[in-house]
Design an enzyme around this catalytic site. Sequence first.
Site, PDB file in Angstrom:
ATOM      1  N   TYR A 182     -46.353   2.995  48.333  1.00 10.87           N
ATOM      2  CA  TYR A 182     -46.236   1.592  48.195  1.00 10.87           C
ATOM      3  C   TYR A 182     -47.501   0.600  48.179  1.00 10.87           C
ATOM      4  CZ  TYR A 182     -41.201   3.088  48.949  1.00 10.87           C
ATOM      5  OH  TYR A 182     -39.924   3.498  48.711  1.00 10.87           O
ATOM      6  N   LYS A 191     -49.231  -5.834  37.050  1.00  4.17           N
ATOM      7  CA  LYS A 191     -48.084  -5.457  36.811  1.00  4.17           C
ATOM      8  C   LYS A 191     -46.950  -6.251  37.092  1.00  4.17           C
ATOM      9  CE  LYS A 191     -45.895  -2.360  39.506  1.00  4.17           C
ATOM     10  NZ  LYS A 191     -45.524  -1.052  40.202  1.00  4.17           N
ATOM     11  N   TYR A 192     -47.313  -6.950  38.442  1.00  2.00           N
ATOM     12  CA  TYR A 192     -46.314  -7.867  39.080  1.00  2.00           C
ATOM     13  C   TYR A 192     -46.539  -9.256  38.438  1.00  2.00           C
ATOM     14  CZ  TYR A 192     -45.352  -4.416  42.685  1.00  2.00           C
ATOM     15  OH  TYR A 192     -44.923  -3.167  43.142  1.00  2.00           O
ATOM     16  N   ASP A 278     -28.108   4.287  48.264  1.00  5.52           N
ATOM     17  CA  ASP A 278     -28.381   4.708  46.861  1.00  5.52           C
ATOM     18  C   ASP A 278     -27.870   3.913  45.984  1.00  5.52           C
ATOM     19  OD1 ASP A 278     -29.799   7.036  47.372  1.00  5.52           O
ATOM     20  OD2 ASP A 278     -28.297   8.455  47.535  1.00  5.52           O
ATOM     21  N   GLU A 294     -38.709  -1.462  39.201  1.00  8.13           N
ATOM     22  CA  GLU A 294     -39.509  -0.945  38.924  1.00  8.13           C
ATOM     23  C   GLU A 294     -39.650   0.459  38.953  1.00  8.13           C
ATOM     24  OE1 GLU A 294     -43.199  -1.780  41.300  1.00  8.13           O
ATOM     25  OE2 GLU A 294     -41.982  -2.294  42.998  1.00  8.13           O
ATOM     26  N   GLU A 303     -39.015   9.206  35.913  1.00  4.44           N
ATOM     27  CA  GLU A 303     -38.653   8.683  37.553  1.00  4.44           C
ATOM     28  C   GLU A 303     -37.287   8.523  37.552  1.00  4.44           C
ATOM     29  OE1 GLU A 303     -41.441   6.708  39.529  1.00  4.44           O
ATOM     30  OE2 GLU A 303     -43.234   8.021  38.900  1.00  4.44           O
TER      31      GLU A 303
END
Length: 468
Positions: A182, A191-192, A278, A294, A303
């Site tokens: 993280y 990216k953000y 979850d 993301e 992923e």
Amino acid sequence: MQLWLRIPLGKPDDDSKTLQTQDDYWKIWNSFRLLSDHNSKLLVTLDNLNTMPSDNSLNHWYGEPVAAFIIHTDSFLTRDGDNPKHLSEGIQKLITYFLNHYTQIIISENQLNCSKDEESHLETNSAEDSRIHRLLPYIDQVRSIYQQMDPLSEQERSQVAFRDVLHPILQPFKEISQSMVYSEQEKDEKKYMEYKRAICQALLDRVPDEEASVITTVLVVVGAGRGALVRTSLQAANETGRKLKVYAMDRNLNALASLYKQRESMGWNDIVTVIQTDAGHWNAPEKADILVGELLGCFGDNELASEILDGTQRILKKDGISIPSSYTSFLQPVKSSKLYSAVKAKEQILTFETAFVTKMHNVARLAPCQPLFTFTHPKRSIKESNRRYRKLQFVMPDVPESTMVHGFAGYFDATLYKDVHLGTEPSKATPDVFSCKRVPHSSQHDISFYRPYDIIVELSTLLYWPAS
């Protein structure tokens, strides 16, 4: 012990029949390489032969384990009254390429061509000769080329240690991400910034200006982690003047502990609700206007972005917005002897069927990328399957007569919302983005394998199969 095989770089531009074709030289090297079963201790030394080879003959050696590049003193040109000597622009570019790939530069002098004065000077071995070496002007020329090379950016310097080093891909349903993962992702400001642009556009489309103070937009962050996307969403709401209610969902309680602390310290208690579960098991108290995640891996869907976003689609309103809204994976045939040897060195057959993340550096890209699989969200039809199959045919117009395909590099390009893109596909890669991929990790994972295919994933993705 390493063995360096000395190979001519190319054929001189004359009618000499004593030399073979440029393609034959590479075949000589390749035959040794195959006989040694891609042994990592067998390297190649390229001899310039006082000529400037063609681009095609140079293409042979991109992605190969070139340990040294030999330049003969005859290759150095002399202008009238010019000392030290200089090199042609073509050879300078070649030296720059090899220096960028940690290749040793060897300056070779043919003593048969020395004048009698030079020979006598060699024999004197005077103190002055030992202090000022006869090859020093040539060394200075190579040094000056190195000094004129463009310096690496701060981001590139931080990635040097990861060049051509294999790392396992993140498996979100098999492992819990550590704090370091993280931490590295949160450093990816670019990216953000793109995510914030997408969320800003979505908020403006969702709520007209005249109702900005009345309507509260419900936004769900899937895979909230330590809260990077939560902070990004709140910044977007502040910039657009829209009211926001955020549900931050993640199954990693260790990561959410940091988000709980932020919520308290930043005064988000009335805005942000944190849920530890979850994604597919959460019964939302209300439908979401915007769903943000993301979840993209270095190959786009590797992923489980498609499966997770499909699983949370039930909490999204029928006219809701998904960020990302679509993404496509890409494949490209590549040659990289170092990476192939690294996969082979793991000594498990199934390594060749496993995807890895790496910062590809010493690699030859043999053909343009081609799109592979595309996923779109939200999925309007529940009958649509995520199973994909596609057959690709690559044309390699710029490669020499013979070449080695070690495997495939994988990339992705995602549309976050409307015209906001994020991706690694070379022709339209987002500049300065690095954490869309697996972050190097201290622990290694042993995986069982069965057949000799392999898949690699460049800060992008690398997908390997048997060398052929």
